[in-house]
Design a protein around this motif. Structure first.
Motif, PDB file in Angstrom:
ATOM      1  N   LEU A   1     -10.273  16.432   8.240  1.00 41.19           N
ATOM      2  CA  LEU A   1      -9.718  15.089   8.287  1.00 41.19           C
ATOM      3  C   LEU A   1      -8.207  15.215   8.227  1.00 41.19           C
ATOM      4  N   GLU A   2      -7.524  14.603   9.188  1.00 44.05           N
ATOM      5  CA  GLU A   2      -6.067  14.570   9.192  1.00 44.05           C
ATOM      6  C   GLU A   2      -5.641  13.154   9.513  1.00 44.05           C
ATOM      7  N   ALA A   3      -4.591  12.675   8.841  1.00 46.73           N
ATOM      8  CA  ALA A   3      -4.153  11.299   9.061  1.00 46.73           C
ATOM      9  C   ALA A   3      -2.681  11.138   8.748  1.00 46.73           C
ATOM     10  N   ASP A   4      -2.066  10.146   9.398  1.00 48.34           N
ATOM     11  CA  ASP A   4      -0.745   9.662   9.025  1.00 48.34           C
ATOM     12  C   ASP A   4      -0.666   8.207   9.483  1.00 48.34           C
ATOM     13  N   GLY A   5      -0.045   7.369   8.656  1.00 44.08           N
ATOM     14  CA  GLY A   5       0.049   5.952   8.979  1.00 44.08           C
ATOM     15  C   GLY A   5       0.166   5.117   7.717  1.00 44.08           C
ATOM     16  N   MET A   6      -0.252   3.863   7.815  1.00 47.72           N
ATOM     17  CA  MET A   6      -0.140   2.912   6.714  1.00 47.72           C
ATOM     18  C   MET A   6      -1.509   2.644   6.110  1.00 47.72           C
ATOM     19  N   LEU A   7      -1.630   2.878   4.793  1.00 45.05           N
ATOM     20  CA  LEU A   7      -2.851   2.592   4.055  1.00 45.05           C
ATOM     21  C   LEU A   7      -2.619   1.312   3.259  1.00 45.05           C
ATOM     22  N   SER A   8      -3.341   0.248   3.622  1.00 47.94           N
ATOM     23  CA  SER A   8      -3.224  -1.035   2.923  1.00 47.94           C
ATOM     24  C   SER A   8      -4.243  -1.067   1.799  1.00 47.94           C
ATOM     25  N   VAL A   9      -3.793  -1.419   0.595  1.00 54.20           N
ATOM     26  CA  VAL A   9      -4.715  -1.477  -0.542  1.00 54.20           C
ATOM     27  C   VAL A   9      -4.583  -2.755  -1.361  1.00 54.20           C
ATOM     28  N   GLU A  10      -3.588  -3.582  -1.107  1.00 54.02           N
ATOM     29  CA  GLU A  10      -3.387  -4.745  -1.974  1.00 54.02           C
ATOM     30  C   GLU A  10      -4.097  -5.988  -1.453  1.00 54.02           C
ATOM     31  N   ASP A  11      -3.735  -6.524  -0.313  1.00 52.58           N
ATOM     32  CA  ASP A  11      -4.376  -7.734   0.212  1.00 52.58           C
ATOM     33  C   ASP A  11      -5.744  -7.431   0.809  1.00 52.58           C
ATOM     34  N   HIS A  12      -5.834  -6.342   1.497  1.00 53.55           N
ATOM     35  CA  HIS A  12      -7.090  -5.887   2.091  1.00 53.55           C
ATOM     36  C   HIS A  12      -7.032  -4.379   2.238  1.00 53.55           C
ATOM     37  N   PHE A  13      -8.172  -3.752   2.262  1.00 52.63           N
ATOM     38  CA  PHE A  13      -8.246  -2.304   2.427  1.00 52.63           C
ATOM     39  C   PHE A  13      -8.292  -1.995   3.914  1.00 52.63           C
ATOM     40  N   GLY A  14      -7.411  -1.121   4.354  1.00 55.57           N
ATOM     41  CA  GLY A  14      -7.413  -0.750   5.757  1.00 55.57           C
ATOM     42  C   GLY A  14      -6.427   0.352   6.042  1.00 55.57           C
ATOM     43  N   PHE A  15      -6.549   0.934   7.204  1.00 59.44           N
ATOM     44  CA  PHE A  15      -5.664   2.014   7.621  1.00 59.44           C
ATOM     45  C   PHE A  15      -5.231   1.761   9.057  1.00 59.44           C
ATOM     46  N   SER A  16      -3.936   1.916   9.313  1.00 61.32           N
ATOM     47  CA  SER A  16      -3.396   1.799  10.661  1.00 61.32           C
ATOM     48  C   SER A  16      -2.562   3.049  10.912  1.00 61.32           C
ATOM     49  N   GLY A  17      -2.978   3.841  11.880  1.00 58.92           N
ATOM     50  CA  GLY A  17      -2.241   5.067  12.166  1.00 58.92           C
ATOM     51  C   GLY A  17      -3.108   6.032  12.941  1.00 58.92           C
ATOM     52  N   SER A  18      -2.800   7.298  12.809  1.00 56.24           N
ATOM     53  CA  SER A  18      -3.536   8.345  13.519  1.00 56.24           C
ATOM     54  C   SER A  18      -4.438   9.089  12.550  1.00 56.24           C
TER      55      SER A  18
ATOM     56  N   GLY B   1       0.800  -1.221   0.000  1.00 58.75           N
ATOM     57  CA  GLY B   1       0.000   0.000   0.000  1.00 58.75           C
ATOM     58  C   GLY B   1       0.831   1.268   0.000  1.00 58.75           C
ATOM     59  N   TRP B   2       0.479   2.171   0.907  1.00 58.36           N
ATOM     60  CA  TRP B   2       1.109   3.486   0.960  1.00 58.36           C
ATOM     61  C   TRP B   2       1.451   3.853   2.400  1.00 58.36           C
ATOM     62  N   SER B   3       2.614   4.428   2.593  1.00 55.88           N
ATOM     63  CA  SER B   3       2.968   5.026   3.874  1.00 55.88           C
ATOM     64  C   SER B   3       2.566   6.495   3.783  1.00 55.88           C
ATOM     65  N   VAL B   4       1.523   6.860   4.514  1.00 55.39           N
ATOM     66  CA  VAL B   4       0.997   8.223   4.469  1.00 55.39           C
ATOM     67  C   VAL B   4       1.731   9.056   5.513  1.00 55.39           C
ATOM     68  N   LYS B   5       2.558   9.984   5.036  1.00 54.33           N
ATOM     69  CA  LYS B   5       3.262  10.885   5.959  1.00 54.33           C
ATOM     70  C   LYS B   5       2.287  11.900   6.531  1.00 54.33           C
ATOM     71  N   SER B   6       1.427  12.429   5.662  1.00 55.96           N
ATOM     72  CA  SER B   6       0.399  13.357   6.126  1.00 55.96           C
ATOM     73  C   SER B   6      -0.716  13.451   5.089  1.00 55.96           C
ATOM     74  N   LEU B   7      -1.933  13.537   5.601  1.00 55.75           N
ATOM     75  CA  LEU B   7      -3.115  13.737   4.784  1.00 55.75           C
ATOM     76  C   LEU B   7      -3.977  14.743   5.525  1.00 55.75           C
ATOM     77  N   ALA B   8      -4.446  15.743   4.822  1.00 49.04           N
ATOM     78  CA  ALA B   8      -5.352  16.724   5.412  1.00 49.04           C
ATOM     79  C   ALA B   8      -6.369  17.124   4.356  1.00 49.04           C
ATOM     80  N   ALA B   9      -7.607  17.272   4.785  1.00 46.16           N
ATOM     81  CA  ALA B   9      -8.673  17.681   3.872  1.00 46.16           C
ATOM     82  C   ALA B   9      -9.818  18.249   4.690  1.00 46.16           C
ATOM     83  N   THR B  10     -10.575  19.140   4.065  1.00 49.95           N
ATOM     84  CA  THR B  10     -11.773  19.685   4.691  1.00 49.95           C
ATOM     85  C   THR B  10     -12.974  19.033   4.024  1.00 49.95           C
ATOM     86  N   LEU B  11     -13.725  18.260   4.820  1.00 50.43           N
ATOM     87  CA  LEU B  11     -14.897  17.540   4.330  1.00 50.43           C
ATOM     88  C   LEU B  11     -16.121  18.444   4.401  1.00 50.43           C
TER      89      LEU B  11
END
Length: 105
Positions: free
Chosen positions: A88-105, A72-82
Motif C-alpha cells: 500500500l502506497e499513498a499520498d494526498g489529503m486524509l479527511s478525518v474531522e467532518d467526514h472520513f475520506g482520502f483524496s490523492g494517489s 485532517g492530515w496532508s499525507v506526504k507519503s504512506l507505505a506499508a506491506t499488508l
C-alpha cells in the motif's frame, strides 16, 4: 518516531479484531484515526514501524510522513506491506474531522 511492534487491539475494540470483515476493519481504522490527537503546532509527523498488529492482522514495514492541516492530515507519503505481501502506497489529503475520506494517489 521509530519503534518496534505496535498493537492496536484495545484501540479497535479489544481482541475482537479476530474475524472482522473488511468493512468492520475499515470502520475500526476510521474510528481510530478520528480519535487520534492532532498536534497543535506546525510540523511533520514521521513514523517508521516494523509491524502494526490489529486483531489477527499484521501490517509490516509501516512508513508515514504527514502534516496536520485543517480537517485532517496532508499525507506526504504512506507505505506499508499488508497481509499477502500487498504493498500500500499513498499520498494526498486524509479527511478525518467532518467526514472520513482520502483524496490523492
Amino acid at each position: 518516531a521509530s519503534g518496534a511492534q505496535v498493537q492496536f487491539d484495545e484501540a479497535v475494540g479489544g481482541a475482537a479484531g479476530s474475524g472482522f470483515t473488511l468493512d468492520q476493519r475499515i470502520a475500526a481504522f476510521e474510528q481510530t484515526l478520528q480519535h487520534m490527537p492532532k498536534p497543535t503546532i506546525p510540523g511533520t509527523l514521521e513514523v517508521r514501524l516494523p509491524a502494526v498488529v490489529a486483531g489477527d492482522t499484521t501490517v509490516r514495514d509501516v512508513r508515514l510522513s504527514a502534516e496536520p492541516v485543517e480537517g485532517g492530515w496532508s499525507v506526504k507519503s504512506l507505505a506499508a506491506t499488508l497481509p499477502g505481501r500487498t504493498t500500500l502506497e499513498a499520498d494526498g489529503m486524509l479527511s478525518v474531522e467532518d467526514h472520513f475520506g482520502f483524496s490523492g494517489s
